[in-house]
Structure formats: structure tokens, C-alpha cells
Write a protein that holds these residues in place. Structure first.
Motif, PDB file in Angstrom:
ATOM      1  N   HIS A   1       0.822  -1.208   0.000  1.00 37.65           N
ATOM      2  CA  HIS A   1       0.000   0.000   0.000  1.00 37.65           C
ATOM      3  C   HIS A   1       0.861   1.266   0.000  1.00 37.65           C
ATOM      4  CE1 HIS A   1      -3.229   2.737   0.762  1.00 37.65           C
ATOM      5  NE2 HIS A   1      -2.469   3.298   1.682  1.00 37.65           N
ATOM      6  N   TYR A   2       0.473   2.241  -0.782  1.00 37.71           N
ATOM      7  CA  TYR A   2       1.161   3.546  -0.781  1.00 37.71           C
ATOM      8  C   TYR A   2       0.131   4.641  -1.040  1.00 37.71           C
ATOM      9  CZ  TYR A   2       0.681   2.652  -5.753  1.00 37.71           C
ATOM     10  OH  TYR A   2       0.159   2.364  -6.973  1.00 37.71           O
ATOM     11  N   GLU A   3       0.525   5.877  -0.673  1.00 41.45           N
ATOM     12  CA  GLU A   3      -0.374   7.013  -0.898  1.00 41.45           C
ATOM     13  C   GLU A   3       0.024   7.754  -2.161  1.00 41.45           C
ATOM     14  OE1 GLU A   3      -0.245   9.354   2.676  1.00 41.45           O
ATOM     15  OE2 GLU A   3      -1.040   7.694   3.883  1.00 41.45           O
ATOM     16  N   THR A   4      -0.944   8.454  -2.743  1.00 36.96           N
ATOM     17  CA  THR A   4      -0.655   9.263  -3.937  1.00 36.96           C
ATOM     18  C   THR A   4      -1.091  10.705  -3.667  1.00 36.96           C
ATOM     19  OG1 THR A   4      -2.796   8.715  -4.873  1.00 36.96           O
ATOM     20  CG2 THR A   4      -0.929   7.343  -5.564  1.00 36.96           C
ATOM     21  N   GLY A   5      -0.877  11.568  -4.646  1.00 44.60           N
ATOM     22  CA  GLY A   5      -1.301  12.965  -4.522  1.00 44.60           C
ATOM     23  C   GLY A   5      -0.284  13.838  -3.799  1.00 44.60           C
ATOM     24  N   LYS A   6       0.946  13.328  -3.593  1.00 47.49           N
ATOM     25  CA  LYS A   6       1.985  14.116  -2.904  1.00 47.49           C
ATOM     26  C   LYS A   6       2.620  15.105  -3.879  1.00 47.49           C
ATOM     27  CE  LYS A   6       1.821  11.193   0.640  1.00 47.49           C
ATOM     28  NZ  LYS A   6       1.078  11.602   1.841  1.00 47.49           N
ATOM     29  N   SER A   7       2.814  16.346  -3.432  1.00 48.75           N
ATOM     30  CA  SER A   7       3.441  17.367  -4.297  1.00 48.75           C
ATOM     31  C   SER A   7       4.899  17.028  -4.535  1.00 48.75           C
ATOM     32  CB  SER A   7       3.403  18.743  -3.631  1.00 48.75           C
ATOM     33  OG  SER A   7       2.090  19.057  -3.317  1.00 48.75           O
ATOM     34  N   ILE A   8       5.340  17.255  -5.765  1.00 48.41           N
ATOM     35  CA  ILE A   8       6.705  16.895  -6.159  1.00 48.41           C
ATOM     36  C   ILE A   8       7.504  18.166  -6.451  1.00 48.41           C
ATOM     37  CG2 ILE A   8       8.085  15.753  -7.941  1.00 48.41           C
ATOM     38  CD1 ILE A   8       5.543  13.995  -8.466  1.00 48.41           C
ATOM     39  N   ILE A   9       8.759  18.180  -5.978  1.00 43.09           N
ATOM     40  CA  ILE A   9       9.645  19.305  -6.306  1.00 43.09           C
ATOM     41  C   ILE A   9      10.826  18.785  -7.121  1.00 43.09           C
ATOM     42  CG2 ILE A   9      11.164  21.106  -5.373  1.00 43.09           C
ATOM     43  CD1 ILE A   9       9.243  21.067  -2.893  1.00 43.09           C
ATOM     44  N   ILE A  10      11.002  19.360  -8.313  1.00 46.95           N
ATOM     45  CA  ILE A  10      12.159  19.056  -9.159  1.00 46.95           C
ATOM     46  C   ILE A  10      12.890  20.374  -9.413  1.00 46.95           C
ATOM     47  CG2 ILE A  10      12.963  18.113 -11.360  1.00 46.95           C
ATOM     48  CD1 ILE A  10      10.375  16.576 -11.616  1.00 46.95           C
ATOM     49  N   PRO A  11      14.163  20.496  -8.977  1.00 49.96           N
ATOM     50  CA  PRO A  11      14.885  21.752  -9.188  1.00 49.96           C
ATOM     51  C   PRO A  11      14.959  22.127 -10.680  1.00 49.96           C
ATOM     52  CG  PRO A  11      16.114  20.291  -7.717  1.00 49.96           C
ATOM     53  CD  PRO A  11      14.966  19.498  -8.256  1.00 49.96           C
ATOM     54  N   ASP A  12      14.892  23.432 -10.966  1.00 41.73           N
ATOM     55  CA  ASP A  12      14.907  23.939 -12.353  1.00 41.73           C
ATOM     56  C   ASP A  12      16.131  23.485 -13.132  1.00 41.73           C
ATOM     57  OD1 ASP A  12      12.542  25.187 -12.045  1.00 41.73           O
ATOM     58  OD2 ASP A  12      13.393  27.167 -11.581  1.00 41.73           O
ATOM     59  N   GLU A  13      17.263  23.322 -12.408  1.00 39.73           N
ATOM     60  CA  GLU A  13      18.503  22.956 -13.110  1.00 39.73           C
ATOM     61  C   GLU A  13      18.367  21.638 -13.879  1.00 39.73           C
ATOM     62  OE1 GLU A  13      21.624  21.264 -10.337  1.00 39.73           O
ATOM     63  OE2 GLU A  13      20.199  21.938  -8.809  1.00 39.73           O
ATOM     64  N   PHE A  14      17.343  20.837 -13.530  1.00 38.54           N
ATOM     65  CA  PHE A  14      17.185  19.543 -14.201  1.00 38.54           C
ATOM     66  C   PHE A  14      16.180  19.578 -15.350  1.00 38.54           C
ATOM     67  CE2 PHE A  14      18.266  17.791  -9.795  1.00 38.54           C
ATOM     68  CZ  PHE A  14      19.626  17.780 -10.090  1.00 38.54           C
ATOM     69  N   THR A  15      15.710  20.783 -15.695  1.00 37.39           N
ATOM     70  CA  THR A  15      14.694  20.860 -16.751  1.00 37.39           C
ATOM     71  C   THR A  15      15.261  20.398 -18.083  1.00 37.39           C
ATOM     72  OG1 THR A  15      13.913  22.765 -15.554  1.00 37.39           O
ATOM     73  CG2 THR A  15      12.861  22.324 -17.650  1.00 37.39           C
ATOM     74  N   SER A  16      16.514  20.772 -18.343  1.00 37.61           N
ATOM     75  CA  SER A  16      17.127  20.343 -19.593  1.00 37.61           C
ATOM     76  C   SER A  16      18.564  19.956 -19.310  1.00 37.61           C
ATOM     77  CB  SER A  16      17.048  21.491 -20.602  1.00 37.61           C
ATOM     78  OG  SER A  16      17.923  21.228 -21.655  1.00 37.61           O
ATOM     79  N   MET A  17      18.901  18.694 -19.546  1.00 35.14           N
ATOM     80  CA  MET A  17      20.239  18.197 -19.226  1.00 35.14           C
ATOM     81  C   MET A  17      20.816  17.489 -20.436  1.00 35.14           C
ATOM     82  SD  MET A  17      19.577  16.459 -15.512  1.00 35.14           S
ATOM     83  CE  MET A  17      17.972  15.754 -15.886  1.00 35.14           C
TER      84      MET A  17
ATOM     85  N   ILE B   1      15.365  15.323  -6.127  1.00 42.04           N
ATOM     86  CA  ILE B   1      13.925  15.295  -6.429  1.00 42.04           C
ATOM     87  C   ILE B   1      13.230  14.940  -5.134  1.00 42.04           C
ATOM     88  CG2 ILE B   1      12.098  14.072  -7.696  1.00 42.04           C
ATOM     89  CD1 ILE B   1      14.067  13.655  -9.964  1.00 42.04           C
ATOM     90  N   SER B   2      12.230  15.716  -4.727  1.00 41.10           N
ATOM     91  CA  SER B   2      11.628  15.372  -3.438  1.00 41.10           C
ATOM     92  C   SER B   2      10.109  15.343  -3.469  1.00 41.10           C
ATOM     93  CB  SER B   2      12.132  16.317  -2.348  1.00 41.10           C
ATOM     94  OG  SER B   2      11.770  17.628  -2.660  1.00 41.10           O
ATOM     95  N   PHE B   3       9.577  14.386  -2.731  1.00 40.06           N
ATOM     96  CA  PHE B   3       8.154  14.341  -2.376  1.00 40.06           C
ATOM     97  C   PHE B   3       8.049  13.506  -1.117  1.00 40.06           C
ATOM     98  CE2 PHE B   3       8.815  10.956  -5.547  1.00 40.06           C
ATOM     99  CZ  PHE B   3       8.273   9.844  -4.929  1.00 40.06           C
ATOM    100  N   ASP B   4       6.957  13.682  -0.414  1.00 39.38           N
ATOM    101  CA  ASP B   4       6.747  13.014   0.861  1.00 39.38           C
ATOM    102  C   ASP B   4       6.782  11.492   0.678  1.00 39.38           C
ATOM    103  OD1 ASP B   4       6.183  12.796   3.498  1.00 39.38           O
ATOM    104  OD2 ASP B   4       4.011  13.033   3.260  1.00 39.38           O
ATOM    105  N   GLY B   5       7.707  10.822   1.369  1.00 41.24           N
ATOM    106  CA  GLY B   5       7.748   9.354   1.327  1.00 41.24           C
ATOM    107  C   GLY B   5       8.559   8.780   0.182  1.00 41.24           C
ATOM    108  N   ALA B   6       9.285   9.618  -0.564  1.00 41.72           N
ATOM    109  CA  ALA B   6      10.056   9.104  -1.718  1.00 41.72           C
ATOM    110  C   ALA B   6      11.033   8.016  -1.276  1.00 41.72           C
ATOM    111  CB  ALA B   6      10.815  10.246  -2.384  1.00 41.72           C
ATOM    112  N   TYR B   7      11.086   6.922  -2.038  1.00 39.20           N
ATOM    113  CA  TYR B   7      11.974   5.800  -1.713  1.00 39.20           C
ATOM    114  C   TYR B   7      12.710   5.349  -2.969  1.00 39.20           C
ATOM    115  CZ  TYR B   7      13.646   1.094  -0.991  1.00 39.20           C
ATOM    116  OH  TYR B   7      14.460  -0.009  -0.951  1.00 39.20           O
ATOM    117  N   TYR B   8      13.995   5.048  -2.822  1.00 39.01           N
ATOM    118  CA  TYR B   8      14.739   4.448  -3.944  1.00 39.01           C
ATOM    119  C   TYR B   8      15.829   3.542  -3.390  1.00 39.01           C
ATOM    120  CZ  TYR B   8      17.742   8.463  -2.805  1.00 39.01           C
ATOM    121  OH  TYR B   8      18.509   9.385  -2.136  1.00 39.01           O
ATOM    122  N   ARG B   9      16.250   2.588  -4.207  1.00 35.51           N
ATOM    123  CA  ARG B   9      17.380   1.737  -3.836  1.00 35.51           C
ATOM    124  C   ARG B   9      18.664   2.534  -4.011  1.00 35.51           C
ATOM    125  NH1 ARG B   9      17.117  -4.510  -5.823  1.00 35.51           N
ATOM    126  NH2 ARG B   9      19.361  -4.252  -5.478  1.00 35.51           N
TER     127      ARG B   9
END
Ligand code: AMP
Ligand code: GLY
Length: 426
Positions: free
Chosen positions: A346-362, A410-418
Motif C-alpha cells: 500500500h502507498y499514498e498518492t497525490g503528494k506534491s513533487i519538487i524538481i529543481p529547475d537545473e534539471f529541466t534540460s540536461m 527530487i523530493s516528495f513526501d515518502g520518496a523511496y529508492y534503492r
């Protein structure tokens, strides 16, 4: 050209990215797409049709005079979208419903491999609980045994039973509790294969074929390949365990007999073929076929393709696949999946995401979206797997470091990665 891509994950975002880079492409439609494809702008446009709305998709392709449709996910293939489009004279990349049985029926694919002497684990097929139970109770099997629903289960229909009790529980889950519904009407019990997994993708017109770079997925949720199976938490390419010698064996022992076998049996295989392999001391065996590209492997395999992707697809429908360039960058790529906390449960959705502008075009990085949506102009989470962050590098080490540099910001509430994606390849 106007192309349509069908699906909504990070794989389809990567397909849109590769299609939009092609000079011959004027418009890329994606149905339904996701928050990321919706933000691409330029040539790319979301279309609010589901991947399983086959008639509507065909009408869309006809009304907009589309030149080519690319199927990302397996459900429309199993439902026969390729047969439908071809009958209407619309060009489409994928296998027919009959050929897609290589993925949609494990009972079919195991018997096919046996008929054509393609290396794979020994197996038995069962159609009811009593027969499977007798087999488990009476045969002198070695554990672990692998117990699989034959039908499509989004990668979740596999039990690795460590002993007889676990095997009997799996049989009960499949036949009595019917946890995978009709997909569990037939059950395959097979030998456990040892070794390391790798994925090889083929583009084929039924006779001719071209190979992408081999990749390695990370299916478990936790570092060190621990915890539950997921849709895939990251990947890298090229997978060094697939040496040129192993690749030669894969071509001779698996790819060629698969394509000639399907043609001989009257269902020539066209489109993308995903060969899931177990490699043990340099010897490949097939774990599974999929009738499409893999996710998250596509997010590393396509950025490493130097040649025009759409030109190759066009050539595959025109029967000139052997005449187009199909070159790869001499680089490495890694992709790290960022998931919602709790996934794959189970996981929740609808969390706001922040991506820094510097990553808009790489130059050497791409943020492919999987489960995102736009909520009144704000990007929010909308699924278990949220992003697949890809980076290229001169070496695997460089691509991994670059991918994590982006992931960490990249951040949002509860973000998880290996934290160990690609480590196996170093
Ligand atoms: P499948 O849906 O057949 O690809 O199985 C999903 C995953 O289960 C594979 O990617 C493997 O990690 C594992 N698996 C499946 N079959 C076997 C096998 N015969 N031996 C060992 N692991 C397996
Ligand atoms: N990477 C696993 C799959 O696409 O099925």
C-alpha cells in the motif's frame, strides 16, 4: 510522420523521448501518457485514451492519419491490437495476438521452447489443484521450485517455494483462492535456475532482427536484492555479464530458433521481443519472454541508441530492417526508480513533487515519469513507481553517480529508492 505510443509508464515516456528526437517525426501522440509526457511540449501530446480501448485507438489513428503506432505495454497486445490495426491497414509495431502468447501464456512459451530445443528450465503444466498437489507430494523434487501462473500478472505471478509446504500454499493461492483470477487457470511448476539475470531486446520484422544493448533490471524492493518483487527498481546497460561470447550464444540458441520457430508455426513474431535470461557460468537459459520492451530497461537501452529509432521501426514494417543503421553510443547508462513509500504494497498518492529547475534540460540525464499527474498545475505523485531517472556516462560508475545526483534532489513526501542500482555491474 505522426506516431502514436500506447501506454503510461516511464517506458512510454522514454519511447516518446526517443520518437521526438527523430527528425522525420512531426507529432508524437501518447495514449494515455502521464504527467511527464504531458509536460514535454513541442512535438509530444497526451491523448486521453486507455491502452485497452482498442477500437477508440484505431479510430484515433485513422482520423488523424497516423503513420505508425508503437505499443508499449502487454495488455493491448494480448487483446489483439496488432491484428486489429493491420486488418485496417494501419502500421503498428508489436506481435499479433497469436505471437504475443510467448508472453501471455507461459504454458505456450514453455512448450514452444521445448519443441524448438531452446534452453530453459524443465517444467510441468497443471490445470487443477489435485494434479499439482499429487505432483508436489509424490515427486522427488529439489527445492526451491518455481511456481507460476501461466497468464499475465504484471510480473507478480511467480512463487519461489523453498519447501513442500510453500509449494502447496502457492497451489492453493492460484487454484482455490484464485488470487490472479483466470491468469492462474494453468500453472507451471519449473526448476529453479541459478545465475544472474539479464534482458536482451530484439527488434524484428519476423525474419530480420536487430539487437539493443543487454541490460540488467533490479526486481526486488530492497538494497542487495532483498524484499518483495516489484515492477523493477532500476537498471543499467550494457550489462557486462552478457559478454560478446554469451551474446553469440543467445543469438544462436535463443533468438534465431525463436524467430524461425514462430514463423514455421504460422505466427511470425514481429515487433519487440524481450528475452529474459538467466546466465550461469556463461550459459544462457530463458526465464521468460515478453512481447514488448521492458520497464525500467527501456529507460537505459533507448538513450544508448545512437541511430534514429523511428527510422529503424519504419524499416521493420517495410521489411528493410537489415538496411538501416542501428548503432549504439559507446557509453553506459543507469536508471534509478523513485517509488512512493510503501510500494509494492500500500502507498499514498497525490503528494506534491519538487524538481529543481537545473534539471529541466540536461545533456546527460533524463527524468522519465512513471506515476505522476498534474493537479491544478502542480505535479503530484499518482502511482507506485513515480520516476525513472536516467543518466549517461563514459563509464558505468559515472552514469550511476550522475543518476543519483539527480535522484537525491527530487523530493516528495515518502520518496523511496534503492541505493545500489548498477553496483552488480561495477
Ligand atoms: P517471470 O515472470 O517468469 O519473469 O518471473 C519473474 C522473476 O522470477 C524472474 O525475473 C526471476 O527473478 C524469477 N524466476 C522466474 N523463473 C525462475 C526460475 N526458473 N529460476 C529462478 N528464478 C526464476
Ligand atoms: N523489467 C521487467 C519487465 O518489464 O517485465
Amino acid at each position: 510522420m505522426k506516431v502514436l505510443i500506447i501506454g503510461s509508464g516511464a517506458r512510454e515516456h522514454a519511447l516518446c523521448w526517443a520518437a521526438a528526437r527523430s527528425e522525420r517525426v512531426k507529432t508524437v501522440f501518447v495514449a494515455p501518457g502521464n504527467g511527464g509526457t504531458g509536460l514535454m511540449g513541442g512535438k509530444v501530446q497526451n491523448v486521453p485514451l486507455k491502452a485497452t480501448e482498442l477500437d477508440e485507438l484505431l479510430h484515433f489513428a485513422e482520423d488523424n492519419a497516423l503513420d505508425l503506432t508503437i505499443v508499449g505495454s502487454e495488455q493491448p497486445l494480448e487483446l489483439g491490437i496488432v491484428d486489429l490495426f493491420r486488418r485496417a491497414g494501419k502500421k503498428i509495431i508489436g506481435p499479433t495476438q497469436a505471437a504475443a502468447r510467448l508472453e501471455s501464456s507461459k504454458a505456450f512459451s514453455k512448450a514452444f521452447m521445448k519443441r524448438h530445443e531452446i534452453p530453459t528450465a524443465g517444467y510441468h503444466v497443471f490445470r487443477d489443484a489435485p494434479a499439482a498437489t499429487i505432483f508436489i507430494e509424490q515427486s522427488q523434487t529439489f527445492y526451491p521450485q518455481v511456481i507460476k501462473a501461466s497468464g499475465l500478472c504484471a510480473g507478480k505471478g511467480v512463487f519461489i517455494a523453498l519447501n513442500r509446504e510453500e509449494a502447496l500454499t502457492a497451489i492453493k493461492n492460484l487454484f482455490e483462492d484464485r488470487i490472479f483470477g483466470d491468469a492462474g487457470d494453468e500453472v507451471v511448476i519449473e526448476e529453479f535456475l541459478h545465475g544472474q539475470e539479464a534482458s536482451v531486446f530484439v527488434l524484428t520484422d519476423g525474419i530480420r532482427y536487430r539487437l539493443f544493448l543487454p541490460a540488467q533490471d533490479h526486481k526486488r524492493i530492497g538494497d542487495g536484492d532483498t524484499g518483495k518483487n516489484t515492477g523493477g527498481m532500476g537498471a543499467y546497460a550494457p550489462a557486462t555479464l552478457v559478454t560478446p561470447e554469451v551474446m553469440r550464444k543467445v543469438e544462436e540458441l535463443v533468438i534465431k530458433p525463436t524467430l524461425t520457430g514462430m514463423a514455421e508455426e504460422g505466427s511470425p513474431y514481429t515487433g519487440f521481443l524481450y528475452v529474459g535470461l538467466m546466465i550461469d557460468r556463461g550459459e544462457p537459459s530463458v526465464v521468460e519472454y515478453n512481447a514488448r520492451l521492458g520497464d525500467p530497461e527501456t529507460q537505459v537501452v533507448l538513450p544508448l541508441l545512437k541511430s534514429d529509432f523511428i527510422a529503424a521501426l519504419q524499416a521493420s514494417v517495410d521489411g528493410t530492417l537489415d538496411q538501416v543503421p542501428f548503432e549504439m553510443h559507446q557509453k553506459s547508462a543507469a536508471t534509478v526508480v523513485i517509488a512512493s513509500g510503501g510500494y509494492p504494497d500500500h502507498y499514498e498518492t497525490g503528494k506534491s513533487i519538487i524538481i529543481p529547475d537545473e534539471f529541466t534540460s540536461m545533456d546527460n540525464g533524463m527524468i522519465f515519469h512513471a506515476g505522476t499527474a498534474s493537479d491544478r498545475g502542480q505535479l503530484v505523485t499518482a502511482g507506485g513507481r513515480v520516476f525513472s531517472v536516467t543518466a549517461l556516462g563514459e563509464t558505468l560508475r559515472e552514469s550511476i553517480d550522475r543518476a543519483y545526483h539527480i535522484v537525491e534532489k527530487i523530493s516528495f513526501d515518502g520518496a523511496y529508492y534503492r541505493t545500489d542500482i548498477g553496483a552488480k555491474g561495477l
